[in-house]
Motif scaffolding. Sequence first.
Motif, PDB file in Angstrom:
ATOM      1  N   LEU A  26       0.829  -1.208   0.000  1.00 23.70           N
ATOM      2  CA  LEU A  26       0.000   0.000   0.000  1.00 23.70           C
ATOM      3  C   LEU A  26       0.860   1.254   0.000  1.00 23.70           C
ATOM      4  O   LEU A  26       2.023   1.222   0.388  1.00 23.70           O
ATOM      5  CB  LEU A  26      -0.917  -0.008   1.227  1.00 23.70           C
ATOM      6  CG  LEU A  26      -1.892  -1.175   1.307  1.00 23.70           C
ATOM      7  CD1 LEU A  26      -2.644  -1.148   2.623  1.00 23.70           C
ATOM      8  CD2 LEU A  26      -2.853  -1.167   0.137  1.00 23.70           C
ATOM      9  N   ASP A  27       0.275   2.347  -0.424  1.00 27.56           N
ATOM     10  CA  ASP A  27       0.928   3.659  -0.414  1.00 27.56           C
ATOM     11  C   ASP A  27       0.218   4.524   0.620  1.00 27.56           C
ATOM     12  O   ASP A  27      -0.824   5.110   0.332  1.00 27.56           O
ATOM     13  CB  ASP A  27       0.832   4.291  -1.801  1.00 27.56           C
ATOM     14  CG  ASP A  27       1.449   5.679  -1.867  1.00 27.56           C
ATOM     15  OD1 ASP A  27       1.948   6.182  -0.829  1.00 27.56           O
ATOM     16  OD2 ASP A  27       1.431   6.269  -2.958  1.00 27.56           O
ATOM     17  N   PRO A  28       0.741   4.604   1.844  1.00 22.45           N
ATOM     18  CA  PRO A  28       0.051   5.335   2.909  1.00 22.45           C
ATOM     19  C   PRO A  28       0.097   6.854   2.764  1.00 22.45           C
ATOM     20  O   PRO A  28      -0.502   7.552   3.574  1.00 22.45           O
ATOM     21  CB  PRO A  28       0.766   4.872   4.175  1.00 22.45           C
ATOM     22  CG  PRO A  28       2.152   4.548   3.714  1.00 22.45           C
ATOM     23  CD  PRO A  28       1.983   4.004   2.315  1.00 22.45           C
ATOM     24  N   TYR A  29       0.774   7.369   1.754  1.00 22.93           N
ATOM     25  CA  TYR A  29       0.816   8.814   1.527  1.00 22.93           C
ATOM     26  C   TYR A  29       0.213   9.192   0.179  1.00 22.93           C
ATOM     27  O   TYR A  29       0.525  10.239  -0.380  1.00 22.93           O
ATOM     28  CB  TYR A  29       2.242   9.352   1.649  1.00 22.93           C
ATOM     29  CG  TYR A  29       2.668   9.453   3.088  1.00 22.93           C
ATOM     30  CD1 TYR A  29       2.413  10.617   3.800  1.00 22.93           C
ATOM     31  CD2 TYR A  29       3.260   8.390   3.733  1.00 22.93           C
ATOM     32  CE1 TYR A  29       2.770  10.717   5.136  1.00 22.93           C
ATOM     33  CE2 TYR A  29       3.611   8.470   5.055  1.00 22.93           C
ATOM     34  CZ  TYR A  29       3.367   9.637   5.754  1.00 22.93           C
ATOM     35  OH  TYR A  29       3.704   9.723   7.080  1.00 22.93           O
ATOM     36  N   GLN A  30      -0.662   8.346  -0.339  1.00 26.64           N
ATOM     37  CA  GLN A  30      -1.320   8.678  -1.609  1.00 26.64           C
ATOM     38  C   GLN A  30      -2.113   9.975  -1.459  1.00 26.64           C
ATOM     39  O   GLN A  30      -2.071  10.835  -2.330  1.00 26.64           O
ATOM     40  CB  GLN A  30      -2.227   7.546  -2.057  1.00 26.64           C
ATOM     41  CG  GLN A  30      -2.870   7.827  -3.407  1.00 26.64           C
ATOM     42  CD  GLN A  30      -3.800   6.724  -3.854  1.00 26.64           C
ATOM     43  OE1 GLN A  30      -4.285   5.946  -3.043  1.00 26.64           O
ATOM     44  NE2 GLN A  30      -4.030   6.645  -5.144  1.00 26.64           N
ATOM     45  N   LEU A  31      -2.845  10.112  -0.364  1.00 29.85           N
ATOM     46  CA  LEU A  31      -3.530  11.368  -0.035  1.00 29.85           C
ATOM     47  C   LEU A  31      -2.719  12.028   1.064  1.00 29.85           C
ATOM     48  O   LEU A  31      -2.626  11.489   2.160  1.00 29.85           O
ATOM     49  CB  LEU A  31      -4.951  11.106   0.464  1.00 29.85           C
ATOM     50  CG  LEU A  31      -5.915  10.434  -0.497  1.00 29.85           C
ATOM     51  CD1 LEU A  31      -7.281  10.314   0.150  1.00 29.85           C
ATOM     52  CD2 LEU A  31      -6.013  11.177  -1.802  1.00 29.85           C
ATOM     53  N   ALA A  32      -2.110  13.153   0.755  1.00 28.96           N
ATOM     54  CA  ALA A  32      -1.264  13.814   1.744  1.00 28.96           C
ATOM     55  C   ALA A  32      -0.978  15.244   1.318  1.00 28.96           C
ATOM     56  O   ALA A  32      -1.062  15.586   0.146  1.00 28.96           O
ATOM     57  CB  ALA A  32       0.054  13.059   1.910  1.00 28.96           C
ATOM     58  N   LEU A  33      -0.629  16.065   2.301  1.00 30.28           N
ATOM     59  CA  LEU A  33      -0.186  17.422   1.994  1.00 30.28           C
ATOM     60  C   LEU A  33       1.271  17.420   1.560  1.00 30.28           C
ATOM     61  O   LEU A  33       1.690  18.278   0.793  1.00 30.28           O
ATOM     62  CB  LEU A  33      -0.332  18.324   3.227  1.00 30.28           C
ATOM     63  CG  LEU A  33      -1.744  18.615   3.720  1.00 30.28           C
ATOM     64  CD1 LEU A  33      -1.697  19.601   4.879  1.00 30.28           C
ATOM     65  CD2 LEU A  33      -2.629  19.141   2.622  1.00 30.28           C
ATOM     66  N   ILE A  34       2.029  16.482   2.067  1.00 28.60           N
ATOM     67  CA  ILE A  34       3.464  16.455   1.779  1.00 28.60           C
ATOM     68  C   ILE A  34       3.756  15.625   0.531  1.00 28.60           C
ATOM     69  O   ILE A  34       3.124  14.609   0.278  1.00 28.60           O
ATOM     70  CB  ILE A  34       4.268  15.927   2.985  1.00 28.60           C
ATOM     71  CG1 ILE A  34       3.726  14.573   3.447  1.00 28.60           C
ATOM     72  CG2 ILE A  34       4.229  16.912   4.123  1.00 28.60           C
ATOM     73  CD1 ILE A  34       4.483  13.965   4.608  1.00 28.60           C
ATOM     74  N   ARG A  60      -4.689  14.703  -5.422  1.00 32.28           N
ATOM     75  CA  ARG A  60      -4.532  13.937  -4.179  1.00 32.28           C
ATOM     76  C   ARG A  60      -4.229  14.856  -3.011  1.00 32.28           C
ATOM     77  O   ARG A  60      -4.690  14.633  -1.890  1.00 32.28           O
ATOM     78  CB  ARG A  60      -3.437  12.887  -4.348  1.00 32.28           C
ATOM     79  CG  ARG A  60      -3.840  11.820  -5.370  1.00 32.28           C
ATOM     80  CD  ARG A  60      -2.675  11.037  -5.846  1.00 32.28           C
ATOM     81  NE  ARG A  60      -1.750  11.941  -6.525  1.00 32.28           N
ATOM     82  CZ  ARG A  60      -0.636  11.559  -7.121  1.00 32.28           C
ATOM     83  NH1 ARG A  60      -0.291  10.302  -7.095  1.00 32.28           N
ATOM     84  NH2 ARG A  60       0.137  12.418  -7.728  1.00 32.28           N
ATOM     85  N   ARG A  61      -3.488  15.919  -3.253  1.00 30.75           N
ATOM     86  CA  ARG A  61      -3.227  16.894  -2.200  1.00 30.75           C
ATOM     87  C   ARG A  61      -4.503  17.669  -1.888  1.00 30.75           C
ATOM     88  O   ARG A  61      -4.821  17.922  -0.730  1.00 30.75           O
ATOM     89  CB  ARG A  61      -2.120  17.872  -2.599  1.00 30.75           C
ATOM     90  CG  ARG A  61      -1.783  18.836  -1.473  1.00 30.75           C
ATOM     91  CD  ARG A  61      -0.751  19.874  -1.891  1.00 30.75           C
ATOM     92  NE  ARG A  61      -0.308  20.624  -0.743  1.00 30.75           N
ATOM     93  CZ  ARG A  61      -1.009  21.573  -0.139  1.00 30.75           C
ATOM     94  NH1 ARG A  61      -2.217  21.875  -0.572  1.00 30.75           N
ATOM     95  NH2 ARG A  61      -0.522  22.208   0.907  1.00 30.75           N
ATOM     96  N   LEU A  62      -5.238  18.034  -2.927  1.00 32.36           N
ATOM     97  CA  LEU A  62      -6.491  18.771  -2.720  1.00 32.36           C
ATOM     98  C   LEU A  62      -7.508  17.929  -1.944  1.00 32.36           C
ATOM     99  O   LEU A  62      -8.240  18.444  -1.101  1.00 32.36           O
ATOM    100  CB  LEU A  62      -7.060  19.215  -4.065  1.00 32.36           C
ATOM    101  CG  LEU A  62      -6.190  20.205  -4.840  1.00 32.36           C
ATOM    102  CD1 LEU A  62      -6.785  20.488  -6.207  1.00 32.36           C
ATOM    103  CD2 LEU A  62      -5.972  21.482  -4.055  1.00 32.36           C
ATOM    104  N   ALA A  63      -7.530  16.615  -2.201  1.00 31.06           N
ATOM    105  CA  ALA A  63      -8.408  15.725  -1.430  1.00 31.06           C
ATOM    106  C   ALA A  63      -7.975  15.684   0.032  1.00 31.06           C
ATOM    107  O   ALA A  63      -8.814  15.663   0.941  1.00 31.06           O
ATOM    108  CB  ALA A  63      -8.399  14.321  -2.028  1.00 31.06           C
TER     109      ALA A  63
END
Length: 98
Positions: A34-42, A50-53
């Motif tokens: 899994l990619d635990p930073y798919q949705l992230a600010l960083i 994905r950042r906007l989400a």
Amino acid sequence: NFNRRALAAAGWLRHGDREYYSFSPAAGWRVVVLDPYQLALIGHAQDDPRRLAAVELLRRKNPGVHPSGSGGAWFEGVRGYDRRFVPYNGGLGEEQLR
């Protein structure tokens, strides 16, 4: 943290900017990465969906977080499990949850 655009160009990654996948190393076994930073600010560009989400999710769950992720009272008035909604954390996108 890594810049996701630069990371996607790395030759040692097989899946570009979507580093989640699964494979079967042997009969009856499935490995899920899994990619635990798919949705992230960083790591994402300011206009990346994905950042906007992630900005929208943080807005709903923790109003003390500034959308830039660089300021705010992250833990003020936030209780229990909602304390996990801070700018340095990430999340799985819908594609990974299917």
